[in-house]
Write a protein that holds these residues in place. Structure first.
Motif, PDB file in Angstrom:
ATOM      1  N   VAL A 126      48.591  40.016  53.967  1.00  0.00           N
ATOM      2  CA  VAL A 126      49.273  38.993  54.614  1.00  0.00           C
ATOM      3  C   VAL A 126      49.003  37.503  53.914  1.00  0.00           C
ATOM      4  CG1 VAL A 126      50.143  37.492  56.741  1.00  0.00           C
ATOM      5  CG2 VAL A 126      50.357  40.209  56.470  1.00  0.00           C
ATOM      6  N   ALA A 127      47.514  37.282  53.968  1.00  0.00           N
ATOM      7  CA  ALA A 127      47.004  36.249  53.703  1.00  0.00           C
ATOM      8  C   ALA A 127      47.570  35.895  52.065  1.00  0.00           C
ATOM      9  CB  ALA A 127      45.505  35.971  53.612  1.00  0.00           C
ATOM     10  N   ARG A 128      47.161  37.096  51.142  1.00  0.00           N
ATOM     11  CA  ARG A 128      47.282  36.898  49.746  1.00  0.00           C
ATOM     12  C   ARG A 128      48.941  37.017  49.537  1.00  0.00           C
ATOM     13  NH1 ARG A 128      48.923  39.705  45.488  1.00  0.00           N
ATOM     14  NH2 ARG A 128      47.580  39.436  43.383  1.00  0.00           N
ATOM     15  N   ASP A 129      49.718  37.428  50.266  1.00  0.00           N
ATOM     16  CA  ASP A 129      51.270  37.512  49.842  1.00  0.00           C
ATOM     17  C   ASP A 129      51.583  36.065  50.263  1.00  0.00           C
ATOM     18  OD1 ASP A 129      51.194  40.124  49.309  1.00  0.00           O
ATOM     19  OD2 ASP A 129      52.400  40.838  51.172  1.00  0.00           O
ATOM     20  N   ALA A 130      51.182  35.308  51.272  1.00  0.00           N
ATOM     21  CA  ALA A 130      51.744  34.027  51.580  1.00  0.00           C
ATOM     22  C   ALA A 130      51.207  32.919  50.372  1.00  0.00           C
ATOM     23  CB  ALA A 130      50.977  33.723  52.868  1.00  0.00           C
ATOM     24  N   LEU A 131      49.944  33.354  49.746  1.00  0.00           N
ATOM     25  CA  LEU A 131      49.641  32.582  48.819  1.00  0.00           C
ATOM     26  C   LEU A 131      50.477  32.828  47.562  1.00  0.00           C
ATOM     27  CD1 LEU A 131      47.608  30.517  47.265  1.00  0.00           C
ATOM     28  CD2 LEU A 131      46.038  32.532  46.891  1.00  0.00           C
ATOM     29  N   MET A 132      50.982  34.129  47.352  1.00  0.00           N
ATOM     30  CA  MET A 132      51.664  34.287  46.054  1.00  0.00           C
ATOM     31  C   MET A 132      53.159  33.564  46.327  1.00  0.00           C
ATOM     32  SD  MET A 132      49.670  35.291  43.925  1.00  0.00           S
ATOM     33  CE  MET A 132      50.972  35.717  42.695  1.00  0.00           C
ATOM     34  N   ILE A 133      53.578  33.643  47.493  1.00  0.00           N
ATOM     35  CA  ILE A 133      54.889  32.908  47.746  1.00  0.00           C
ATOM     36  C   ILE A 133      54.878  31.418  47.450  1.00  0.00           C
ATOM     37  CG2 ILE A 133      56.605  32.549  49.793  1.00  0.00           C
ATOM     38  CD1 ILE A 133      55.914  35.500  50.730  1.00  0.00           C
ATOM     39  N   GLU A 134      53.946  30.988  48.167  1.00  0.00           N
ATOM     40  CA  GLU A 134      53.565  29.552  47.734  1.00  0.00           C
ATOM     41  C   GLU A 134      53.327  29.101  46.293  1.00  0.00           C
ATOM     42  OE1 GLU A 134      50.164  26.408  48.734  1.00  0.00           O
ATOM     43  OE2 GLU A 134      50.249  27.906  49.921  1.00  0.00           O
ATOM     44  N   LEU A 135      52.830  29.945  45.439  1.00  0.00           N
ATOM     45  CA  LEU A 135      52.753  29.723  44.205  1.00  0.00           C
ATOM     46  C   LEU A 135      54.042  29.802  43.423  1.00  0.00           C
ATOM     47  CD1 LEU A 135      49.296  31.298  43.383  1.00  0.00           C
ATOM     48  CD2 LEU A 135      49.838  29.032  43.028  1.00  0.00           C
ATOM     49  N   ALA A 136      54.919  30.634  44.067  1.00  0.00           N
ATOM     50  CA  ALA A 136      56.063  31.092  43.325  1.00  0.00           C
ATOM     51  C   ALA A 136      57.205  30.037  43.351  1.00  0.00           C
ATOM     52  CB  ALA A 136      56.887  32.361  44.011  1.00  0.00           C
ATOM     53  N   ASP A 143      59.970  31.558  37.780  1.00  0.00           N
ATOM     54  CA  ASP A 143      60.721  32.354  36.816  1.00  0.00           C
ATOM     55  C   ASP A 143      59.767  34.088  36.927  1.00  0.00           C
ATOM     56  OD1 ASP A 143      62.459  30.499  35.723  1.00  0.00           O
ATOM     57  OD2 ASP A 143      60.788  29.684  34.688  1.00  0.00           O
ATOM     58  N   TYR A 144      58.515  33.922  37.341  1.00  0.00           N
ATOM     59  CA  TYR A 144      57.697  35.159  37.311  1.00  0.00           C
ATOM     60  C   TYR A 144      58.247  36.350  38.438  1.00  0.00           C
ATOM     61  CZ  TYR A 144      55.123  32.729  33.629  1.00  0.00           C
ATOM     62  OH  TYR A 144      54.799  32.214  32.394  1.00  0.00           O
ATOM     63  N   GLY A 145      59.006  35.526  39.596  1.00  0.00           N
ATOM     64  CA  GLY A 145      59.365  36.568  40.434  1.00  0.00           C
ATOM     65  C   GLY A 145      58.196  36.891  41.653  1.00  0.00           C
ATOM     66  N   GLY A 176      52.875  39.039  42.250  1.00  0.00           N
ATOM     67  CA  GLY A 176      52.016  39.179  41.250  1.00  0.00           C
ATOM     68  C   GLY A 176      51.833  40.627  40.519  1.00  0.00           C
ATOM     69  N   TYR A 177      52.402  41.363  41.154  1.00  0.00           N
ATOM     70  CA  TYR A 177      52.362  42.862  40.577  1.00  0.00           C
ATOM     71  C   TYR A 177      53.368  42.964  39.299  1.00  0.00           C
ATOM     72  CZ  TYR A 177      49.204  44.290  44.381  1.00  0.00           C
ATOM     73  OH  TYR A 177      48.133  44.288  45.115  1.00  0.00           O
ATOM     74  N   GLY A 178      52.992  43.981  38.566  1.00  0.00           N
ATOM     75  CA  GLY A 178      53.837  44.069  37.369  1.00  0.00           C
ATOM     76  C   GLY A 178      55.145  44.533  37.548  1.00  0.00           C
ATOM     77  N   SER A 179      56.111  44.042  38.134  1.00  0.00           N
ATOM     78  CA  SER A 179      57.559  44.468  38.174  1.00  0.00           C
ATOM     79  C   SER A 179      58.308  44.128  36.954  1.00  0.00           C
ATOM     80  CB  SER A 179      58.381  43.522  39.306  1.00  0.00           C
ATOM     81  OG  SER A 179      58.213  42.371  38.875  1.00  0.00           O
TER      82      SER A 179
END
Length: 225
Positions: free
Chosen positions: A167-177, A182-184, A190-193
């Motif tokens: 949950v902590a990492r997902d929240a960080l990636m949503i913030e960086l998004a 453009d990277y989704g 951050g995974y390879g979709s």
């Protein structure tokens, strides 16, 4: 479905003669961007009961994980440690996982003291891979460690640690998004979709990508120093 319990933690407590037992797990190992994260959760096995709703974090929905992440701190002491994409490039993935784990351990021990035992997910002592020069000032793992494969499925503390880190990492990636839309990352974390890989081929890498993984065509691959 198998539900985690505290039987492994209780057995470890009996072996080491103390009741404060922690569990640790990592997330983000296979992502192309963002940090690896390691969560740790500790309970007093003399009084703790299994927390209802704990599961393998991969079997929970996003909403279920977020609800559990709110409930877990009332049940266990928790901490999350990170190692950045740059640290992954510099030291390697295994060392970065160890570093993130040592940072999580340091936070936990600084708050509640040294647990008498630790259940570590996996079959290798990956905490020992952390770069020595970066962990000298961190609390040592001065406790009995039990390696346990699939511990996030069987051990409540490890399940709680994995959910907390996820949950902590997902929240960080949503913030960086929000900075790199453009990277989704809001959806792929951050995974390879397909969308993420497509953006890499056209836009190249960011400072949050694991550049040593050669993620983009050679003509736009950055030169690592």
């Amino acid at each position: 479905m198998q539900f985690p319990d505290l039987s492994i933690e209780t057995a470890l407590a009996q072996q080491c003669g103390g009741t404060l037992i922690a569990g640790m797990d990592e997330v983000g190992r296979g992502a192309l961007a963002g940090p690896v994260a390691v969560g740790v959760a500790a309970v007093d096995t003399a009084v703790a009961q299994p927390l209802e709703g704990l599961r393998d974090s991969k079997k929970l929905t996003v909403l279920q994980r977020e609800r559990m992440a709110i409930a877990i701190p009332d049940w266990a002491a928790t901490a999350v440690g990170l190692a950045s994409a740059d640290e992954i490039d510099t030291y390697g993935l295994s060392a970065a996982l160890g570093l993130a784990g040592r940072r999580a351990w340091h936070q936990l021990v600084s708050t509640i003291g040294m647990p008498q035992g630790l259940v570590l997910d996996g079959n290798t002592m990956w905490l020992n891979a952390a770069p020595h020069d970066l962990v000298r000032a961190l609390e040592p793992v001065d406790t009995r460690v039990m390696l346990q494969t699939k511990a996030d499925v069987t051990c409540c503390t490890v399940s709680a640690a994995a959910i907390t880190a996820k949950v902590a990492r997902d929240a960080l990636m949503i913030e960086l998004a929000e900075r790199f839309p453009d990277y989704g990352w809001a959806s792929n974390k951050g995974y390879g979709s397909v969308a993420h890989r497509s953006a890499l081929n056209t836009l190249g890498v960011t400072d949050y990508h694991r550049k040593s993984w050669n993620l983009v065509p050679e003509e736009i691959q950055p030169k690592l120093l």
